[in-house]
Write a protein that holds these residues in place. Structure first.
Motif, PDB file in Angstrom:
ATOM      1  N   ARG A 140       0.812  -1.215   0.000  1.00  0.00           N
ATOM      2  CA  ARG A 140       0.000   0.000   0.000  1.00  0.00           C
ATOM      3  C   ARG A 140       0.840   1.257   0.000  1.00  0.00           C
ATOM      4  N   GLU A 141       1.957   1.233   0.723  1.00  0.00           N
ATOM      5  CA  GLU A 141       2.744   2.458   0.826  1.00  0.00           C
ATOM      6  C   GLU A 141       4.179   2.103   1.174  1.00  0.00           C
ATOM      7  N   VAL A 148       4.079  -0.400   4.250  1.00  0.00           N
ATOM      8  CA  VAL A 148       2.747  -0.811   4.688  1.00  0.00           C
ATOM      9  C   VAL A 148       2.272  -1.888   3.725  1.00  0.00           C
ATOM     10  N   THR A 155      -3.137  -5.695   8.311  1.00  0.00           N
ATOM     11  CA  THR A 155      -2.280  -4.667   7.725  1.00  0.00           C
ATOM     12  C   THR A 155      -1.016  -4.592   8.565  1.00  0.00           C
ATOM     13  N   TRP A 156       0.144  -4.683   7.926  1.00  0.00           N
ATOM     14  CA  TRP A 156       1.424  -4.621   8.608  1.00  0.00           C
ATOM     15  C   TRP A 156       2.077  -3.273   8.328  1.00  0.00           C
ATOM     16  N   ARG A 157       2.697  -2.693   9.351  1.00  0.00           N
ATOM     17  CA  ARG A 157       3.577  -1.534   9.203  1.00  0.00           C
ATOM     18  C   ARG A 157       4.966  -2.045   9.545  1.00  0.00           C
TER      19      ARG A 157
END
Length: 165
Positions: A140-141, A148, A155-157
Motif C-alpha cells: 500500500r505504501e 505498509v 495490515t502490517w507496518r
C-alpha cells in the motif's frame, strides 16, 4: 602439707567425675526406621469389599447428588452428534493458514522501493514498489522508513530490520 593438698586435689577430681557420670541421663537410641517393620494391614472380608465397590459404582461418585443425570446420553448414529438426537454436527472449517513472517531488509529510492523477505511462495528477498500485489499481499505504501503491506484480514507496518532484530 604438700601431700595433703595433692590428696585433696585427687579427691576433688574423683568426686567431680563420679557426680558428672551420675548426672548424665542414659538415653536409648530409637529403633532405626529402616529396621522397623510396618504394621500388617487390616484384612477386610471380600464380600464387604464387593458391596462397597457396588455402592460406589452405582452411586455416581462424581456427581454431587450421587444420582444419575436427568438427561441420558445416546450412542451417536452415523453423522449424529453424541447426546443430541437428530442434530448434525457443524461443518468442519479448517483453521486459517498461518500469517507470513514479513521483514523489510532495505528501502531504496526515491522512487521508494523495498526489499521484502518472507513472501509466501518466494525465496529470499523480493524487490517491491507501491501498488505491487504478491498473492494476497498488496503493497500500500513505502516511505523512507516504513513499508505498509495489506492482506484481506491484516495490515502490517514494517520498519527496516536492523541486524540485531
Amino acid at each position: 602439707m604438700e601431700m595433703i593438698l595433692w590428696i585433696l586435689a585427687l579427691l576433688a577430681l574423683v568426686l567431680g567425675i563420679s557426680r558428672w557420670r551420675r548426672a548424665e541421663p542414659e538415653v536409648q537410641a530409637p529403633p532405626s526406621a529402616l529396621t522397623a517393620t510396618p504394621a500388617e494391614p487390616r484384612r477386610v472380608p471380600r464380600d464387604r469389599l464387593e458391596a462397597a465397590a457396588q455402592s460406589v459404582a452405582g452411586g455416581n461418585p462424581f456427581r454431587l447428588d450421587r444420582v444419575p443425570a436427568p438427561l441420558g446420553f445416546n450412542q451417536p448414529g452415523a453423522g449424529m452428534m453424541p447426546g443430541m438426537p437428530g442434530m448434525m454436527p457443524p461443518p468442519y472449517e479448517p483453521p486459517p493458514p498461518p500469517r507470513p513472517q514479513l521483514f523489510v531488509s532495505g528501502i531504496i529510492g526515491p522512487p521508494w522501493q523495498a526489499m521484502l523477505e518472507g513472501v509466501p511462495g518466494r525465496e529470499g528477498a523480493v524487490v517491491v514498489k507501491r501498488g505491487d500485489v504478491l498473492g494476497d499481499l498488496r503493497i500500500r505504501e513505502i516511505t523512507q522508513t516504513v513499508v505498509v503491506v495489506a492482506s484481506p484480514d491484516t495490515t502490517w507496518r514494517l520498519p527496516v530490520r536492523r541486524p540485531w532484530q
